[in-house]
Each structure stands twice: as structure tokens, then as C-alpha cells.
Design a protein around this motif. Structure first.
Motif, PDB file in Angstrom:
ATOM      1  N   CYS A  55      41.356 103.722  34.603  1.00  7.97           N
ATOM      2  CA  CYS A  55      42.472 102.773  34.715  1.00  7.97           C
ATOM      3  C   CYS A  55      42.774 102.066  33.396  1.00  7.97           C
ATOM      4  O   CYS A  55      43.442 101.053  33.387  1.00  7.97           O
ATOM      5  CB  CYS A  55      42.300 101.815  35.876  1.00  7.97           C
ATOM      6  SG  CYS A  55      40.674 101.187  36.134  1.00  7.97           S
ATOM      7  N   ASP A  85      51.636 100.529  32.569  1.00  2.00           N
ATOM      8  CA  ASP A  85      51.770  99.273  33.326  1.00  2.00           C
ATOM      9  C   ASP A  85      52.667  99.453  34.547  1.00  2.00           C
ATOM     10  O   ASP A  85      52.456  98.828  35.578  1.00  2.00           O
ATOM     11  CB  ASP A  85      52.345  98.164  32.426  1.00  2.00           C
ATOM     12  CG  ASP A  85      51.277  97.615  31.503  1.00  2.00           C
ATOM     13  OD1 ASP A  85      50.083  97.899  31.741  1.00  2.00           O
ATOM     14  OD2 ASP A  85      51.631  96.918  30.531  1.00  2.00           O
ATOM     15  N   ARG A  88      50.408 101.173  37.129  1.00  2.58           N
ATOM     16  CA  ARG A  88      49.303 100.355  37.645  1.00  2.58           C
ATOM     17  C   ARG A  88      49.842  99.450  38.746  1.00  2.58           C
ATOM     18  O   ARG A  88      50.937  98.903  38.616  1.00  2.58           O
ATOM     19  CB  ARG A  88      48.723  99.499  36.512  1.00  2.58           C
ATOM     20  CG  ARG A  88      47.353  99.017  36.866  1.00  2.58           C
ATOM     21  CD  ARG A  88      46.708  98.054  35.906  1.00  2.58           C
ATOM     22  NE  ARG A  88      47.165  98.013  34.555  1.00  2.58           N
ATOM     23  CZ  ARG A  88      46.377  98.228  33.492  1.00  2.58           C
ATOM     24  NH1 ARG A  88      45.139  98.574  33.638  1.00  2.58           N
ATOM     25  NH2 ARG A  88      46.866  98.092  32.283  1.00  2.58           N
ATOM     26  N   TRP A  89      49.156  99.303  39.782  1.00  3.66           N
ATOM     27  CA  TRP A  89      49.496  98.567  41.002  1.00  3.66           C
ATOM     28  C   TRP A  89      50.414  99.384  41.920  1.00  3.66           C
ATOM     29  O   TRP A  89      50.221  99.386  43.114  1.00  3.66           O
ATOM     30  CB  TRP A  89      50.145  97.194  40.753  1.00  3.66           C
ATOM     31  CG  TRP A  89      49.239  96.257  40.020  1.00  3.66           C
ATOM     32  CD1 TRP A  89      49.368  95.825  38.740  1.00  3.66           C
ATOM     33  CD2 TRP A  89      48.035  95.658  40.514  1.00  3.66           C
ATOM     34  NE1 TRP A  89      48.327  95.001  38.397  1.00  3.66           N
ATOM     35  CE2 TRP A  89      47.494  94.880  39.472  1.00  3.66           C
ATOM     36  CE3 TRP A  89      47.355  95.701  41.740  1.00  3.66           C
ATOM     37  CZ2 TRP A  89      46.320  94.154  39.614  1.00  3.66           C
ATOM     38  CZ3 TRP A  89      46.181  94.984  41.878  1.00  3.66           C
ATOM     39  CH2 TRP A  89      45.682  94.228  40.823  1.00  3.66           C
ATOM     40  N   SER A  90      51.408 100.071  41.350  1.00  4.61           N
ATOM     41  CA  SER A  90      52.312 100.795  42.253  1.00  4.61           C
ATOM     42  C   SER A  90      51.695 102.118  42.693  1.00  4.61           C
ATOM     43  O   SER A  90      51.793 102.508  43.843  1.00  4.61           O
ATOM     44  CB  SER A  90      53.668 101.018  41.607  1.00  4.61           C
ATOM     45  OG  SER A  90      53.520 101.794  40.455  1.00  4.61           O
ATOM     46  N   SER A  93      45.745 101.003  42.078  1.00  6.25           N
ATOM     47  CA  SER A  93      45.353  99.610  41.900  1.00  6.25           C
ATOM     48  C   SER A  93      43.835  99.495  41.825  1.00  6.25           C
ATOM     49  O   SER A  93      43.119 100.461  42.114  1.00  6.25           O
ATOM     50  CB  SER A  93      45.946  98.722  42.991  1.00  6.25           C
ATOM     51  OG  SER A  93      45.467  99.113  44.244  1.00  6.25           O
ATOM     52  N   THR A 116      53.238  89.925  41.728  1.00  7.99           N
ATOM     53  CA  THR A 116      52.793  91.327  41.701  1.00  7.99           C
ATOM     54  C   THR A 116      53.912  92.232  42.232  1.00  7.99           C
ATOM     55  O   THR A 116      54.209  93.282  41.655  1.00  7.99           O
ATOM     56  CB  THR A 116      51.525  91.512  42.573  1.00  7.99           C
ATOM     57  OG1 THR A 116      50.556  90.586  42.138  1.00  7.99           O
ATOM     58  CG2 THR A 116      50.982  92.925  42.493  1.00  7.99           C
ATOM     59  N   HIS A 120      57.166  94.874  39.848  1.00  4.89           N
ATOM     60  CA  HIS A 120      57.475  96.300  40.025  1.00  4.89           C
ATOM     61  C   HIS A 120      58.739  96.536  40.825  1.00  4.89           C
ATOM     62  O   HIS A 120      59.361  97.580  40.726  1.00  4.89           O
ATOM     63  CB  HIS A 120      56.293  97.000  40.716  1.00  4.89           C
ATOM     64  CG  HIS A 120      55.071  97.012  39.857  1.00  4.89           C
ATOM     65  ND1 HIS A 120      54.810  98.027  38.974  1.00  4.89           N
ATOM     66  CD2 HIS A 120      54.075  96.103  39.707  1.00  4.89           C
ATOM     67  CE1 HIS A 120      53.688  97.753  38.330  1.00  4.89           C
ATOM     68  NE2 HIS A 120      53.230  96.592  38.749  1.00  4.89           N
ATOM     69  N   ALA A 166      46.106  94.419  45.877  1.00  3.09           N
ATOM     70  CA  ALA A 166      45.935  95.848  45.586  1.00  3.09           C
ATOM     71  C   ALA A 166      46.760  96.711  46.542  1.00  3.09           C
ATOM     72  O   ALA A 166      47.158  97.823  46.207  1.00  3.09           O
ATOM     73  CB  ALA A 166      44.458  96.226  45.671  1.00  3.09           C
ATOM     74  N   PRO A 171      49.768 101.687  46.853  1.00  3.24           N
ATOM     75  CA  PRO A 171      49.349 102.698  45.866  1.00  3.24           C
ATOM     76  C   PRO A 171      48.720 103.905  46.563  1.00  3.24           C
ATOM     77  O   PRO A 171      48.278 103.803  47.717  1.00  3.24           O
ATOM     78  CB  PRO A 171      48.287 101.950  45.057  1.00  3.24           C
ATOM     79  CG  PRO A 171      47.717 100.966  46.018  1.00  3.24           C
ATOM     80  CD  PRO A 171      48.850 100.542  46.902  1.00  3.24           C
ATOM     81  N   VAL A 174      43.156 103.586  45.121  1.00  5.37           N
ATOM     82  CA  VAL A 174      42.601 102.263  44.843  1.00  5.37           C
ATOM     83  C   VAL A 174      41.204 102.465  44.264  1.00  5.37           C
ATOM     84  O   VAL A 174      40.364 103.149  44.848  1.00  5.37           O
ATOM     85  CB  VAL A 174      42.522 101.400  46.127  1.00  5.37           C
ATOM     86  CG1 VAL A 174      42.000 100.001  45.784  1.00  5.37           C
ATOM     87  CG2 VAL A 174      43.885 101.291  46.799  1.00  5.37           C
TER      88      VAL A 174
END
Ligand SMILES: Nc1ncnc2c1ncn2[C@@H]1O[C@H](COP(=O)(O)OP(=O)(O)OP(=O)(O)O)[C@@H](O)[C@H]1O
Length: 331
Positions: A55, A85, A88-90, A93, A116, A120, A166, A171, A174
Motif C-alpha cells: 500500500c 491516492d 487508496r480507500w476506493s 483500504s 473520506t 473520492h 475502510a 474497496p 482491505v
């Protein structure tokens, strides 16, 4: 099962005053869609470094020196920071042991969840509070806690907020590195049950890291065993439970009380893990291995695929003993 994550020959080093620490050395594994994959091994074997590498959370003095990480066909190593970026998260996570302490102390939980989502999905402004409430319910937190600051919540509640975060953008992967270690056992159990429920409901894949091998064997579909920066065995949970093959995997299992019925005495693994600045020339486990054969001292075993999974051990390699001979040698 189609692969979601493919890690190929990932190598990571730390520069130190004593020399270069080869913390992760040509590690390869894949995680299927909806699969829970665990990484196990003694402290310092490179589990967290691997997860942080995937990550892109590694900072100096760590350096990725080779390999590839693909998520749903996208090469993560080739993305710019901005591109990563966005992902990440989408798409992926991360829940770390320390995450509950990294919540922003001056922002209410509502605003942290909203930030958060909006980072996105800027068009989600109208529905963002409703989504934050939904996320709180998902992790069994009272909705009125949205107006609390992190310090007003217990550690367990804060870690549930992190899990909610998360989940916020649904996502497909994880990464969880010791997600409950800092919490007391009862709280840990509740959170692990919740994670499993959410995984079943949403079908995301998990890369799970914990020192708690019994928990890992309960949760994970497949497990990769790491030793001194190398992946030594990757196989299904049932295989590891009923017939662990690598001598290190066997030793690790024998160090835990509750895995295969009562054991009068825990065996443990004699000796200690090698210095990763000057690892042994052959198999890194050789100095501690009671089943070593002659080539183990000089020849590094490669990770080979067979019908039981992947294994890096001369007892199971093409030029080594057959599987039957190997189990005879164990008896
Ligand atoms: N900043 C650093 N500088 C030098 N060496 C480091 C640094 N961080 C980690 N290492 C070394 O890298 C190796 C792998 O560490 P890592 O934390 O990934 O292992 P781990 O399996 O996750 O351990 P644990 O289970 O204790 O978290 C260890 O030998 C460790 O000493």
C-alpha cells in the motif's frame, strides 16, 4: 478463483548503519476475489514491510528494490502518487494496529467519515451524512457518536470507526495489519466477528496479518508463512491445520497450544531468526531445522508450486526427497 492482488518478486530493503536489511526478499503470492489471505511468521520476518510495500506506505530508510504489485490488473508500482491516492480507500483500504490513534483529534467522527467519502466522491455532498450514519450502523456504533471527537470514544469504538472508514468506499481489498492487537480480548473478538460479517456481506478480499496464529487459522482461506524475509509456504487453511509441510510451518504450529488438540508441552522452535543483513547462504531456516538435508546449507530453495500449494524447501523440491520420503523422515 480470479486473482485480485498479484504480488510478484517483491523485494524491500532498509538502509541501516550496520548495512542493508533485506526485509522482504522476492516475495510472490496472490489473493483471489473475496478471499481472506493471511501472512504469518515470527516477529521481524517481514509481514508488515510486505503490507506497507503493497500500500505504498513505506518511508525512508525503506526502499522497494524490485518486483511488481498488481491490483485488478493495475500495476501499483507504476502509478504516480496522485493516481495511487485516488485508488487508496476506493479500491484498497488499510486498517493498522495504530489506526485508532491516527484519527484526527480535532475533527468529529462525522467530519472524518465525510472527508473520506468526499475526497473520492465530491458529488456525494448531499447524501454524505446519511452515508456516515449507515457506516456507523454497519460497525454497530450508535449514530449519535458521529458528533463525538476521537478522545471521547473507547479504543474499541475508535477502531470500529477506522473499520467504517475502510468500508466507506466499498474497496475490493482491505489490508489489515494487527487490526485488533491493541485492544482487550473481549473487544477484539467483537471486532473480528464484525470484520467477518462485513466481509461476507460485501465480498471484499482481505490481506490479514496477526501474531495470533489460531485466529488466523480460523479466519483465513489461505495462509502464507514467512521466514526471515522469504515466503516459505503458501497453502489452504485445511492443509496447514492437518498437514503442515515446511519444517518452519510445523514448528510455528507447535508453538501454539490450541491448534491440534491437547499438547502436554509446547515445542517452540529452538534457536533464533537470522540477521537479515547477512542471512544464511542456503535455506534461511537451515540453522534451526531438524530435518535439514545436505543441500540446505548452501542452496537456497525456490518457491515451487504443487497441488498442495507453494513451498520453498528441499524436502519437497524436484531434486529433493519425494513427499512420501519427507513425511517418513519426519516420523
Ligand atoms: N526502519 C527500519 N530500519 C531498519 N530495519 C528495519 C526497519 N523497520 C523494520 N526493519 C527490519 O525489517 C525486518 C522486517 O520487519 P517487519 O516489521 O516487516 O516484520 P514483521 O514480521 O511485521 O514483525 P512484527 O510481527 O514484529 O510486526 C525486521 O528484521 C526489522 O528489524
Amino acid at each position: 478463483m480470479a486473482d485480485l492482488l498479484r504480488v510478484h518478486n517483491l523485494s524491500i530493503e532498509y538502509a541501516s548503519s550496520r548495512g542493508v536489511v533485506k526485509a522482504v526478499d522476492e516475495v510472490s503470492f496472490s489473493i483471489g476475489k473475496g478471499e481472506i489471505f493471511g501472512l504469518a511468521g515470527e516477529s521481524g520476518c517481514g509481514k508488515s514491510t510486505t503490507a506497507f510495500g503493497i500500500c505504498r506506505l513505506l518511508r525512508h530508510p525503506a526502499k522497494i528494490t524490485g518486483g511488481s504489485v498488481q491490483l485488478a490488473g493495475t500495476e501499483l508500482m507504476a502509478l504516480s502518487d496522485e493516481e495511487f491516492d485516488r485508488l487508496r480507500w476506493s479500491k484498497m483500504s488499510i486498517v493498522l494496529q495504530s489506526a485508532m490513534n491516527n484519527l484526527n483529534p480535532v475533527l468529529k467522527i462525522r467530519d472524518q467519515l465525510a472527508d473520506t467519502i468526499l475526497a473520492h466522491e465530491p458529488d456525494a455532498r448531499k447524501e454524505v451524512h446519511q452515508r456516515a450514519e449507515h457506516l456507523m450502523r454497519l460497525v454497530d456504533l450508535p449514530v449519535d457518536r458521529l458528533d463525538s471527537y476521537p478522545h471521547e470514544l473507547s479504543g474499541g469504538m475508535r477502531q470500529r470507526v477506522v473499520i467504517a472508514m475502510a468500508m466507506a468506499l466499498k474497496p475490493s481489498l482491505v489490508i489489515m495489519d494487527e487490526p485488533t492487537t491493541a485492544l482487550d480480548v473481549v473487544v477484539q473478538n467483537g471486532i473480528i466477528r464484525k470484520i467477518m460479517e462485513l466481509q461476507k456481506e460485501f465480498g471484499f478480499s482481505i490481506l490479514f496479518i496477526t501474531h495470533d496464529l489460531p485466529l488466523m487459522l480460523e479466519m483465513c482461506d489461505r495462509i502464507g508463512i514467512m521466514y526471515a524475509g522469504k515466503l516459505v509456504e503458501v497453502t489452504a487453511r485445511e492443509q496447514i491445520l492437518h498437514e503442515p509441510r515446511h519444517p518452519y510451518t510445523q514448528g510455528l504450529l507447535n508453538s501454539f497450544p490450541s491448534l491440534s488438540g491437547p499438547k502436554p508441552r509446547l515445542a517452540g522452535i529452538p534457536g533464533h531468526t537470522p540477521d537479515l543483513i547477512r542471512p544464511p547462504a542456503g535455506c534461511r531456516f537451515y540453522p534451526r531445522c531438524s530435518q535439514a538435508v545436505s543441500q540446505c546449507q548452501t542452496l537456497q530453495p525456490t518457491l515451487l508450486q504443487d497441488k498442495w500449494g507453494q513451498i520453498a524447501c528441499h524436502l519437497y523440491s524436484e531434486e529433493g526427497l519425494s513427499r512420501e520420503q519427507a513425511s517418513a523422515a519426519r516420523e
